[in-house]
Design a protein around this motif. Structure first.
Motif, PDB file in Angstrom:
ATOM      1  N   GLY A  88       9.331   9.480  -1.787  1.00  0.00           N
ATOM      2  CA  GLY A  88       8.200   8.641  -1.403  1.00  0.00           C
ATOM      3  C   GLY A  88       8.371   7.861  -0.117  1.00  0.00           C
ATOM      4  O   GLY A  88       7.485   7.815   0.717  1.00  0.00           O
ATOM      5  N   ILE A  89       9.541   7.246   0.066  1.00  0.00           N
ATOM      6  CA  ILE A  89       9.726   6.371   1.220  1.00  0.00           C
ATOM      7  C   ILE A  89       9.656   7.173   2.531  1.00  0.00           C
ATOM      8  O   ILE A  89       9.079   6.724   3.528  1.00  0.00           O
ATOM      9  CB  ILE A  89      11.047   5.546   1.095  1.00  0.00           C
ATOM     10  CG1 ILE A  89      11.226   4.606   2.292  1.00  0.00           C
ATOM     11  CG2 ILE A  89      12.258   6.401   0.951  1.00  0.00           C
ATOM     12  CD1 ILE A  89      10.332   3.410   2.255  1.00  0.00           C
ATOM     13  N   TYR A  90      10.198   8.402   2.515  1.00  0.00           N
ATOM     14  CA  TYR A  90      10.161   9.243   3.722  1.00  0.00           C
ATOM     15  C   TYR A  90       8.733   9.674   4.032  1.00  0.00           C
ATOM     16  O   TYR A  90       8.318   9.732   5.183  1.00  0.00           O
ATOM     17  CB  TYR A  90      11.087  10.458   3.554  1.00  0.00           C
ATOM     18  CG  TYR A  90      12.533  10.048   3.589  1.00  0.00           C
ATOM     19  CD1 TYR A  90      13.233  10.034   4.789  1.00  0.00           C
ATOM     20  CD2 TYR A  90      13.194   9.627   2.436  1.00  0.00           C
ATOM     21  CE1 TYR A  90      14.556   9.621   4.841  1.00  0.00           C
ATOM     22  CE2 TYR A  90      14.507   9.207   2.467  1.00  0.00           C
ATOM     23  CZ  TYR A  90      15.186   9.214   3.676  1.00  0.00           C
ATOM     24  OH  TYR A  90      16.485   8.790   3.722  1.00  0.00           O
ATOM     25  N   THR A  91       7.990   9.959   2.948  1.00  0.00           N
ATOM     26  CA  THR A  91       6.594  10.354   3.125  1.00  0.00           C
ATOM     27  C   THR A  91       5.779   9.189   3.672  1.00  0.00           C
ATOM     28  O   THR A  91       4.973   9.360   4.597  1.00  0.00           O
ATOM     29  CB  THR A  91       6.016  10.824   1.770  1.00  0.00           C
ATOM     30  OG1 THR A  91       6.852  11.867   1.280  1.00  0.00           O
ATOM     31  CG2 THR A  91       4.606  11.336   1.914  1.00  0.00           C
ATOM     32  N   LEU A  92       6.016   7.995   3.108  1.00  0.00           N
ATOM     33  CA  LEU A  92       5.296   6.813   3.578  1.00  0.00           C
ATOM     34  C   LEU A  92       5.639   6.520   5.047  1.00  0.00           C
ATOM     35  O   LEU A  92       4.755   6.255   5.873  1.00  0.00           O
ATOM     36  CB  LEU A  92       5.642   5.609   2.687  1.00  0.00           C
ATOM     37  CG  LEU A  92       5.033   4.269   3.075  1.00  0.00           C
ATOM     38  CD1 LEU A  92       3.506   4.335   3.145  1.00  0.00           C
ATOM     39  CD2 LEU A  92       5.459   3.167   2.084  1.00  0.00           C
ATOM     40  N   ASN A  93       6.932   6.592   5.370  1.00  0.00           N
ATOM     41  CA  ASN A  93       7.336   6.389   6.768  1.00  0.00           C
ATOM     42  C   ASN A  93       6.620   7.382   7.691  1.00  0.00           C
ATOM     43  O   ASN A  93       6.116   7.011   8.753  1.00  0.00           O
ATOM     44  CB  ASN A  93       8.847   6.619   6.925  1.00  0.00           C
ATOM     45  CG  ASN A  93       9.661   5.449   6.417  1.00  0.00           C
ATOM     46  OD1 ASN A  93       9.117   4.380   6.140  1.00  0.00           O
ATOM     47  ND2 ASN A  93      10.964   5.638   6.288  1.00  0.00           N
ATOM     48  N   ALA A  94       6.605   8.646   7.286  1.00  0.00           N
ATOM     49  CA  ALA A  94       6.028   9.690   8.140  1.00  0.00           C
ATOM     50  C   ALA A  94       4.530   9.473   8.327  1.00  0.00           C
ATOM     51  O   ALA A  94       4.005   9.622   9.437  1.00  0.00           O
ATOM     52  CB  ALA A  94       6.301  11.068   7.540  1.00  0.00           C
ATOM     53  N   ALA A  95       3.849   9.103   7.243  1.00  0.00           N
ATOM     54  CA  ALA A  95       2.403   8.922   7.332  1.00  0.00           C
ATOM     55  C   ALA A  95       2.058   7.778   8.287  1.00  0.00           C
ATOM     56  O   ALA A  95       1.134   7.869   9.098  1.00  0.00           O
ATOM     57  CB  ALA A  95       1.825   8.652   5.947  1.00  0.00           C
ATOM     58  N   ARG A  96       2.841   6.699   8.219  1.00  0.00           N
ATOM     59  CA  ARG A  96       2.565   5.555   9.100  1.00  0.00           C
ATOM     60  C   ARG A  96       2.973   5.861  10.540  1.00  0.00           C
ATOM     61  O   ARG A  96       2.272   5.507  11.491  1.00  0.00           O
ATOM     62  CB  ARG A  96       3.313   4.311   8.586  1.00  0.00           C
ATOM     63  CG  ARG A  96       2.786   3.857   7.234  1.00  0.00           C
ATOM     64  CD  ARG A  96       3.501   2.624   6.759  1.00  0.00           C
ATOM     65  NE  ARG A  96       3.167   1.453   7.569  1.00  0.00           N
ATOM     66  CZ  ARG A  96       3.930   0.356   7.632  1.00  0.00           C
ATOM     67  NH1 ARG A  96       5.052   0.297   6.947  1.00  0.00           N
ATOM     68  NH2 ARG A  96       3.553  -0.664   8.368  1.00  0.00           N
ATOM     69  N   ASP A 132      14.283   2.121   7.442  1.00  0.00           N
ATOM     70  CA  ASP A 132      13.274   1.054   7.549  1.00  0.00           C
ATOM     71  C   ASP A 132      12.609   1.210   8.921  1.00  0.00           C
ATOM     72  O   ASP A 132      13.154   0.786   9.943  1.00  0.00           O
ATOM     73  CB  ASP A 132      13.982  -0.302   7.413  1.00  0.00           C
ATOM     74  CG  ASP A 132      13.026  -1.492   7.555  1.00  0.00           C
ATOM     75  OD1 ASP A 132      11.890  -1.289   8.020  1.00  0.00           O
ATOM     76  OD2 ASP A 132      13.435  -2.619   7.207  1.00  0.00           O
ATOM     77  N   ASN A 133      11.434   1.827   8.937  1.00  0.00           N
ATOM     78  CA  ASN A 133      10.857   2.132  10.252  1.00  0.00           C
ATOM     79  C   ASN A 133      10.186   0.922  10.921  1.00  0.00           C
ATOM     80  O   ASN A 133       9.999   0.919  12.131  1.00  0.00           O
ATOM     81  CB  ASN A 133       9.934   3.363  10.215  1.00  0.00           C
ATOM     82  CG  ASN A 133       8.733   3.189   9.330  1.00  0.00           C
ATOM     83  OD1 ASN A 133       8.614   2.195   8.618  1.00  0.00           O
ATOM     84  ND2 ASN A 133       7.835   4.171   9.359  1.00  0.00           N
ATOM     85  N   GLU A 134       9.891  -0.111  10.133  1.00  0.00           N
ATOM     86  CA  GLU A 134       9.397  -1.337  10.776  1.00  0.00           C
ATOM     87  C   GLU A 134      10.530  -1.961  11.586  1.00  0.00           C
ATOM     88  O   GLU A 134      10.329  -2.402  12.719  1.00  0.00           O
ATOM     89  CB  GLU A 134       8.861  -2.317   9.727  1.00  0.00           C
ATOM     90  CG  GLU A 134       7.548  -1.831   9.134  1.00  0.00           C
ATOM     91  CD  GLU A 134       6.914  -2.847   8.194  1.00  0.00           C
ATOM     92  OE1 GLU A 134       7.401  -3.987   8.135  1.00  0.00           O
ATOM     93  OE2 GLU A 134       5.948  -2.473   7.512  1.00  0.00           O
ATOM     94  N   LEU A 135      11.737  -1.950  10.993  1.00  0.00           N
ATOM     95  CA  LEU A 135      12.902  -2.450  11.716  1.00  0.00           C
ATOM     96  C   LEU A 135      13.198  -1.540  12.921  1.00  0.00           C
ATOM     97  O   LEU A 135      13.563  -2.011  14.003  1.00  0.00           O
ATOM     98  CB  LEU A 135      14.117  -2.522  10.765  1.00  0.00           C
ATOM     99  CG  LEU A 135      15.416  -3.078  11.320  1.00  0.00           C
ATOM    100  CD1 LEU A 135      15.219  -4.470  11.921  1.00  0.00           C
ATOM    101  CD2 LEU A 135      16.497  -3.120  10.234  1.00  0.00           C
ATOM    102  N   GLY A 136      13.015  -0.238  12.725  1.00  0.00           N
ATOM    103  CA  GLY A 136      13.195   0.723  13.827  1.00  0.00           C
ATOM    104  C   GLY A 136      12.290   0.392  15.008  1.00  0.00           C
ATOM    105  O   GLY A 136      12.714   0.411  16.163  1.00  0.00           O
ATOM    106  N   ALA A 137      11.052   0.055  14.695  1.00  0.00           N
ATOM    107  CA  ALA A 137      10.097  -0.296  15.760  1.00  0.00           C
ATOM    108  C   ALA A 137      10.506  -1.615  16.417  1.00  0.00           C
ATOM    109  O   ALA A 137      10.446  -1.754  17.647  1.00  0.00           O
ATOM    110  CB  ALA A 137       8.688  -0.404  15.175  1.00  0.00           C
TER     111      ALA A 137
END
Ligand code: GDP
Length: 392
Positions: A144-152, A71-76
């Motif tokens: 998909g989730i890894y791709t979405l994380n990477a794109a953002r 969860d990269n929003e949580l990571g941020a």
């Protein structure tokens, strides 16, 4: 060039750990300080070379050392909340001896994907030295989730650093490898390429310093102006010629062979430059339209010559259309001649466009699935005629 490296998340930490190992093996002296930041305690414990006191666990109050689970929003968020902890570790390193920061992270996960751009933003606010990013794109088969994380993360990271150097796991994936075994090889490729590039500006005391040697200011100038960078590389084994070669060149013993050697040396360099630029790049892209480039020729000094580098540089100018192509030597006593090319400010990158497309599809799918499951749950919980009432 002396760097303070900060590995964010698992991939980031492992790559910085590996840079320390590379430094040890080659004596290149590029890692002035190494720090690992993670929200997962186990990942920090798995590192080998980064000193214990430079391993920073963040987000303990929120995730209790178990990581943010992609969860990269949580990571941020946890990076922002605990930025002081990271700053404490940075305070303990001699930043006045450092030419630049390098923040390293896998962009497909959670901690590094979300946290690395937060840290870059923080560092840029506090320090005047450049802050570079080294971002790793996930393989297309990671989902998909890894791709979405990477794109953002990519969009955010580029904006917050002075330059984002990108490595694409997808182009380097090898079939039939275990994931871990694969990463071992990939990480070695990363440190070799970037090690030669950054090592070029760091010729140690007592080493021969030729006029044409690359200086760290040339690396910094190539990366300045921001944007996205990729690195090409090619190498060829050579004999280390202990005793003979260098001495005979100075005393003139080699006589008539000298001309032949010079032609061979020049040809070897020009063909390595072509191979490096047209072969597999860390981020595949069209090199035409590159804004700035730096060509580094590394190897025993008797195998490097100015004519070869000059020709390689001219050829790169033509191929990229750039008016800003720098080039120089990196003399080192390894039995290989290597060409490393930093292409900075690349814009024609179909891989990123595809990543964004897949990310948008994944985002739409996730929204649909969430809506559907909310509806399904309501249908399950509510009775058909609405005759029952919840307790409160
Ligand atoms: P985080 O700990 O939450 O930041 O996430 P990870 O770093 O574990 O994973 C993020 C992405 O990095 C993954 O999707 C992989 O594409 C990639 N990755 C994980 N480990 C490695 C590694 O050792 N080397 C490389 N090159 N990529 C890795």
């Amino acid at each position: 060039m002396k760097l303070a490296m900060i590995g964010f998340g698992q991939a980031g930490g492992k790559i910085v750990d590996r840079f320390l190992d590379y430094d040890d093996r080659t004596g290149s002296g590029i890692v002035r300080a190494a720090i690992a930041v993670n929200s997962a305690k186990a990942d920090l414990m798995g590192l080998k070379n980064i000193p214990q006191e430079n391993r920073v666990l963040i987000g303990q109050a929120r995730v209790k050392g178990h990581g943010v689970g992609a969860d990269n929003e949580l990571g941020a968020e946890v990076a922002e909340e605990d930025i002081d902890e990271v700053q404490n570790a940075i305070d303990a390193i001699p930043t006045h001896e450092v030419d630049a920061f390098l923040v390293v992270a896998g962009m497909g996960g959670g901690t590094g994907s979300g946290g690395a751009p937060v840290l870059a933003k923080h560092l840029k606010r506090i320090y005047t030295i450049p802050v570079y990013g080294l971002g790793v794109l996930p393989g297309t088969d990671e989902g998909g989730i890894y791709t979405l994380n990477a794109a953002r993360s990519f969009q955010t990271f580029v904006r917050e650093v002075d330059n984002l150097m990108v490595f694409d796991n997808d182009s380097w994936r090898q079939t039939g490898e275990s994931v871990e075994g694969g990463y071992e090889q990939i990480n070695e490729e990363i440190v070799r390429r970037f090690g030669i590039l950054f090592g070029a500006g760091e010729v140690g005391d007592g080493q021969e310093v030729a006029e044409s040697v690359v200086d760290s200011s040339e690396i910094i100038n190539t990366l300045s102006g921001g944007g996205v960078s990729t690195v090409g590389f090619a190498s060829e084994e050579v004999d280390l010629n202990t005793g003979g070669g260098l001495l005979s060149r100075f005393t003139g013993d080699a006589g008539g062979d000298d001309n032949l050697d010079a032609a061979n040396t020049t040809n070897r360099i020009t063909s390595l430059v072509r191979k490096a630029a047209l072969g597999r790049l860390t981020l595949p892209c069209e090199i035409e339209g590159t804004e700035r480039a730096l060509l580094v020729l590394a190897g025993p000094s008797e195998y490097l010559n100015r004519k070869g580098i000059e020709r390689g540089r001219k050829w790169l100018e033509e191929e990229t259309g750039s008016m800003e192509v720098r080039g120089g030597d990196y003399p080192r006593e390894e039995p290989e001649v290597a060409a490393a090319i930093l292409l900075s400010g690349v814009t024609n990158v179909p891989r990123i466009k595809r990543l964004q497309q897949v990310a948008i599809e994944a985002q739409d799918n996730i929204d649909d699935i969430q809506q559907e499951s909310e509806e399904n749950l309501e249908e399950l919980v509510e009775d058909d005629e609405d005759e029952l009432e919840p307790l409160f």
